[in-house]
Design a protein around this motif. Structure first.
Motif, PDB file in Angstrom:
ATOM      1  N   ARG A 100       0.836  -1.202   0.000  1.00  0.00           N
ATOM      2  CA  ARG A 100       0.000   0.000   0.000  1.00  0.00           C
ATOM      3  C   ARG A 100       0.872   1.253   0.000  1.00  0.00           C
ATOM      4  O   ARG A 100       0.638   2.190  -0.767  1.00  0.00           O
ATOM      5  CB  ARG A 100      -0.934  -0.002   1.209  1.00  0.00           C
ATOM      6  CG  ARG A 100      -1.847   1.215   1.243  1.00  0.00           C
ATOM      7  CD  ARG A 100      -2.827   1.139   2.437  1.00  0.00           C
ATOM      8  NE  ARG A 100      -3.871   2.121   2.281  1.00  0.00           N
ATOM      9  CZ  ARG A 100      -3.768   3.399   2.669  1.00  0.00           C
ATOM     10  NH1 ARG A 100      -2.660   3.835   3.243  1.00  0.00           N
ATOM     11  NH2 ARG A 100      -4.774   4.234   2.495  1.00  0.00           N
TER      12      ARG A 100
ATOM     13  N   GLN B 229      -4.578   1.662 -12.534  1.00  0.00           N
ATOM     14  CA  GLN B 229      -5.630   0.814 -11.960  1.00  0.00           C
ATOM     15  C   GLN B 229      -5.033  -0.209 -11.001  1.00  0.00           C
ATOM     16  O   GLN B 229      -5.570  -0.456  -9.917  1.00  0.00           O
ATOM     17  CB  GLN B 229      -6.407   0.115 -13.066  1.00  0.00           C
ATOM     18  CG  GLN B 229      -7.282   1.042 -13.866  1.00  0.00           C
ATOM     19  CD  GLN B 229      -7.895   0.356 -15.077  1.00  0.00           C
ATOM     20  OE1 GLN B 229      -7.372  -0.611 -15.613  1.00  0.00           O
ATOM     21  NE2 GLN B 229      -9.024   0.891 -15.524  1.00  0.00           N
ATOM     22  N   PHE B 230      -3.915  -0.787 -11.400  1.00  0.00           N
ATOM     23  CA  PHE B 230      -3.222  -1.764 -10.567  1.00  0.00           C
ATOM     24  C   PHE B 230      -2.783  -1.123  -9.251  1.00  0.00           C
ATOM     25  O   PHE B 230      -3.014  -1.665  -8.173  1.00  0.00           O
ATOM     26  CB  PHE B 230      -2.021  -2.316 -11.339  1.00  0.00           C
ATOM     27  CG  PHE B 230      -1.055  -3.118 -10.517  1.00  0.00           C
ATOM     28  CD1 PHE B 230      -1.438  -4.317  -9.946  1.00  0.00           C
ATOM     29  CD2 PHE B 230       0.246  -2.684 -10.334  1.00  0.00           C
ATOM     30  CE1 PHE B 230      -0.534  -5.067  -9.201  1.00  0.00           C
ATOM     31  CE2 PHE B 230       1.145  -3.422  -9.597  1.00  0.00           C
ATOM     32  CZ  PHE B 230       0.753  -4.618  -9.027  1.00  0.00           C
TER      33      PHE B 230
ATOM     34  N   GLN C  23      -5.703  -0.428  -6.967  1.00  0.00           N
ATOM     35  CA  GLN C  23      -6.154  -1.663  -6.315  1.00  0.00           C
ATOM     36  C   GLN C  23      -5.254  -1.987  -5.127  1.00  0.00           C
ATOM     37  O   GLN C  23      -5.735  -2.328  -4.042  1.00  0.00           O
ATOM     38  CB  GLN C  23      -6.132  -2.823  -7.294  1.00  0.00           C
ATOM     39  CG  GLN C  23      -6.465  -4.163  -6.650  1.00  0.00           C
ATOM     40  CD  GLN C  23      -6.220  -5.343  -7.583  1.00  0.00           C
ATOM     41  OE1 GLN C  23      -6.074  -5.179  -8.789  1.00  0.00           O
ATOM     42  NE2 GLN C  23      -6.169  -6.520  -7.018  1.00  0.00           N
TER      43      GLN C  23
ATOM     44  N   ASP D 111      -6.662  -2.538  -1.329  1.00  0.00           N
ATOM     45  CA  ASP D 111      -6.896  -3.957  -1.061  1.00  0.00           C
ATOM     46  C   ASP D 111      -5.729  -4.547  -0.273  1.00  0.00           C
ATOM     47  O   ASP D 111      -4.617  -4.668  -0.806  1.00  0.00           O
ATOM     48  CB  ASP D 111      -7.068  -4.710  -2.381  1.00  0.00           C
ATOM     49  CG  ASP D 111      -7.469  -6.157  -2.194  1.00  0.00           C
ATOM     50  OD1 ASP D 111      -7.558  -6.623  -1.037  1.00  0.00           O
ATOM     51  OD2 ASP D 111      -7.701  -6.831  -3.207  1.00  0.00           O
TER      52      ASP D 111
ATOM     53  N   GLN E 255       2.029  -9.929  -9.499  1.00  0.00           N
ATOM     54  CA  GLN E 255       1.790  -8.572  -9.012  1.00  0.00           C
ATOM     55  C   GLN E 255       3.021  -8.023  -8.293  1.00  0.00           C
ATOM     56  O   GLN E 255       3.383  -6.864  -8.467  1.00  0.00           O
ATOM     57  CB  GLN E 255       0.591  -8.552  -8.066  1.00  0.00           C
ATOM     58  CG  GLN E 255      -0.731  -8.768  -8.752  1.00  0.00           C
ATOM     59  CD  GLN E 255      -1.871  -8.897  -7.757  1.00  0.00           C
ATOM     60  OE1 GLN E 255      -1.742  -9.558  -6.726  1.00  0.00           O
ATOM     61  NE2 GLN E 255      -2.987  -8.268  -8.076  1.00  0.00           N
TER      62      GLN E 255
END
Length: 67
Positions: free
Chosen positions: A10, A29-30, A33, A37, A45
């Protein structure tokens, strides 16, 4: 003097989003997220985030930071 690694995915994602670094829509967008999340990241990832951090000249994610 190098900066300390990011403790969580994060923190790394927010640094990329808030730092004014250029990113594609897909990368944005990744990162969005990852910022919201807390779920552990997949190996793919983790690899992509590492590449984005390296490209931006930012420190890597700390060991275990993907969890």
């Amino acid at each position: 003097m190098s900066k300390a690694p990011f403790a969580t995915h994060r923190e790394a994602a927010l640094a990329l989003l808030n730092g004014g670094y250029r990113a594609s829509r897909k990368a944005g967008q990744f990162l969005g997220q990852l910022a919201v999340d807390p779920s552990p990241m997949s190996a793919a990832q983790t690899d992509w985030l590492a590449k984005l951090l390296d490209k931006a000249g930012l420190p890597p994610l700390a060991e275990g930071g993907a969890q």
